[in-house]
Design an enzyme around this catalytic site. Structure first.
Site, short mmCIF file in Angstrom:
data_model
loop_
_atom_site.label_atom_id
_atom_site.label_comp_id
_atom_site.label_asym_id
_atom_site.label_seq_id
_atom_site.Cartn_x
_atom_site.Cartn_y
_atom_site.Cartn_z
N ARG A 51 -2.81 4.51 -2.30
CA ARG A 51 -1.94 5.17 -3.07
C ARG A 51 -0.70 4.25 -3.04
O ARG A 51 -0.30 4.15 -4.36
CB ARG A 51 -1.32 6.37 -2.12
CG ARG A 51 -2.29 7.68 -2.16
CD ARG A 51 -2.11 8.31 -0.93
NE ARG A 51 -3.26 7.63 -0.20
CZ ARG A 51 -4.21 7.88 -0.13
NH1 ARG A 51 -4.95 8.58 -0.87
NH2 ARG A 51 -5.19 6.97 0.82
N THR A 52 -0.17 3.42 -2.03
CA THR A 52 0.91 2.88 -2.10
C THR A 52 0.93 1.54 -3.18
O THR A 52 1.67 1.61 -3.75
CB THR A 52 1.52 2.16 -1.03
OG1 THR A 52 1.30 3.45 0.10
CG2 THR A 52 2.96 1.81 -0.88
N LYS A 80 -5.93 -19.56 6.42
CA LYS A 80 -5.75 -20.60 6.67
C LYS A 80 -4.60 -20.94 7.67
O LYS A 80 -4.23 -22.11 8.21
CB LYS A 80 -5.40 -21.72 5.69
CG LYS A 80 -6.38 -21.61 4.46
CD LYS A 80 -6.06 -22.58 3.28
CE LYS A 80 -6.81 -22.03 2.12
NZ LYS A 80 -6.15 -22.71 0.97
N ARG A 101 3.11 -4.81 2.66
CA ARG A 101 2.74 -4.03 3.86
C ARG A 101 1.87 -5.02 4.88
O ARG A 101 1.24 -6.01 4.53
CB ARG A 101 1.45 -2.93 3.29
CG ARG A 101 0.84 -2.46 4.59
CD ARG A 101 -0.09 -1.29 4.17
NE ARG A 101 0.71 -0.09 3.57
CZ ARG A 101 0.09 1.03 3.41
NH1 ARG A 101 -1.27 1.24 3.14
NH2 ARG A 101 0.83 2.12 2.93
N HIS A 129 7.88 3.46 6.48
CA HIS A 129 7.25 3.50 5.33
C HIS A 129 8.16 4.26 4.47
O HIS A 129 7.92 5.26 4.13
CB HIS A 129 5.89 3.87 5.60
CG HIS A 129 5.02 3.76 4.45
ND1 HIS A 129 5.32 3.68 3.18
CD2 HIS A 129 3.65 4.29 4.16
CE1 HIS A 129 4.34 3.29 2.52
NE2 HIS A 129 3.39 3.81 2.89
#
Ligand code: CP
Length: 302
Positions: A51-52, A80, A101, A129
Site C-alpha cells: 500500500r505505502t 554490500k 521505510r 508511520h
C-alpha cells in the site's frame, strides 16, 4: 527543510491542511494534475510494502512526476554494507523527495539529518508511520468525524507503528482513546508518557466487549510476527483479538471498522460484507492523501 518523521510533530493545523487539500484533490484531481511534471520521488523500502509504496508511486505519477525505486535490499548496494546515511546522501542527488521505510526505529530521523530534500518516514520499525496516520485521519473524518470521537485501537499496541502515530495525532482532537490488547502488547512506556503529557483521554482494556458498544471507530491491527524477538512470544498471543460479523452484532450500527492492512486473521472475511467495513476505502484514501502531502512538501502553490 520540511520532513515528515513523526505524527507527534504534527499540529492540528498541519493535519487539517493536508486533509483539506486531500479532500479538494479527491473531489477534483485536475486541481493538481501535472503540477510536479519533471520532478522525481525516490522510493527506498528496506522492508516489504504494498500500500505505502504503490500509493506514493500512484500519487507522484498523478501529480505529473516520476518515481525511482531503490528496489529490494538484496539487489541494492545496501547488500554490500553501504550505510543508510551514505545511501540517502546518494539518492537525494537522484530525486526531489525521498520516501523511506526501514526496520530500525529512529532510522528516518537519522536519514533526514543527511539530506536536503523532503524525507517522509514510511515506517521505521516499531516507531512511527505518519503518512498512514494522515490517511487514517482522513478516513475517520469522512466516516465518523474527528471531534467528539470515541475510538478503540486493538491488537499489537507495543510494536504497531500505525498505532503509535495515530495515538499521537489524535491528541490534537477531542478524542477518547480506548486501547485493547493482551497485557504483553500494551503501548510502549514512551508513547504512554507522550499521551499523558498531551492530556489525552486514554483507557486500557483486555476485552473488546468492555467498550465495543461505546465506539464510533474500531481500529484493528495485525499482531506482527516479524517484530517479536522470540517466536514463542508471538505464538502466545497470535489469533487473539479477532473480530467477525457476530462480534459486531453488539456494536453501534454506525461503527466504522478500520485496519491499516495487511490483515492476517484479525478481521474475518464476513465483516467485509457489513456496512462497518471501511478498510479498503481507507487503503484507497492513501492516494489523494499522499498527493496532498507530496504537493505540500514539494512546494506546490499552497
Ligand atoms: N498499511 C501499510 O503500511 O501497508 P504496507 O505495509 O503494504 O505498505
Amino acid at each position: 527543510q520540511d520532513h515528515l518523521i513523526s505524527a507527534a510533530h504534527l499540529s492540528r493545523d498541519d493535519i487539517e491542511a493536508v486533509l483539506d487539500h486531500a479532500a479538494a484533490v479527491d473531489a477534483d484531481p485536475d486541481l493538481v494534475r501535472g503540477r510536479h511534471d519533471g520532478r522525481v520521488l525516490a522510493l527506498c523500502f528496506f522492508e516489504p510494502s504494498t500500500r505505502t509504496k504503490m500509493s506514493f508511486e500512484s500519487a507522484m505519477k498523478r501529480l505529473g512526476g516520476e518515481t525511482v525505486d531503490m528496489g529490494a535490499v538484496d539487489s541494492s548496494s545496501v547488500k554490500k554494507g553501504e550505510s543508510l546515511a551514505d545511501t540517502v546522501r546518494v539518492i537525494e542527488g537522484y530525486a526531489d523527495a525521498i520516501v523511506l521505510r526501514h526496520p530500525s526505529e529512529g532510522s528516518a530521523k537519522l536519514a533526514s539529518e543527511f539530506v536536503d530534500v523532503p524525507l517522509v518516514n514510511a515506517g521505521d520499525g516499531a516507531g512511527q508511520h505518519p503518512s498512514q496516520t494522515l490517511l487514517d485521519l482522513y478516513t475517520i473524518r469522512e466516516n465518523a468525524g474527528l471531534d467528539d470521537l470515541t475510538i478503540g485501537i486493538m491488537g499489537d499496541l507495543k510494536y504497531g507503528r500505525t498505532v503509535h502515530s495515530l495515538a499521537h495525532a489524535l491528541t490534537n482532537f477531542d478524542a477518547r482513546q480506548h486501547f485493547i490488547s493482551p497485557e504483553s502488547l500494551r503501548l510502549p512506556r514512551s508513547v504512554r508518557y507522550d499521551l499523558h503529557e498531551a492530556g489525552a483521554q486514554v483507557r486500557e482494556h483486555t476485552d473488546i466487549e468492555d467498550v465495543l458498544s461505546e465506539l464510533d471507530v474500531l481500529y484493528v491491527t495485525r499482531i506482527q510476527r516479524e517484530r517479536f524477538p522470540e517466536e514463542r512470544e508471538y505464538r502466545e498471543v497470535a489469533g487473539e483479538y479477532r473480530i467477525d460479523a457476530e462480534t459486531l452484532e453488539a456494536a453501534p450500527d454506525d461503527l466504522t471498522v478500520m485496519h491499516p492492512l495487511p490483515r492476517v486473521d484479525e478481521i474475518a472475511p464476513d465483516v467485509d460484507e457489513t456496512t462497518h467495513a471501511k478498510y479498503f476505502e481507507q487503503a484507497h484514501n492513501g492516494v489523494p492523501v499522499r498527493m496532498a502531502l507530496l504537493d505540500i512538501l514539494l512546494g506546490g502553490d499552497r
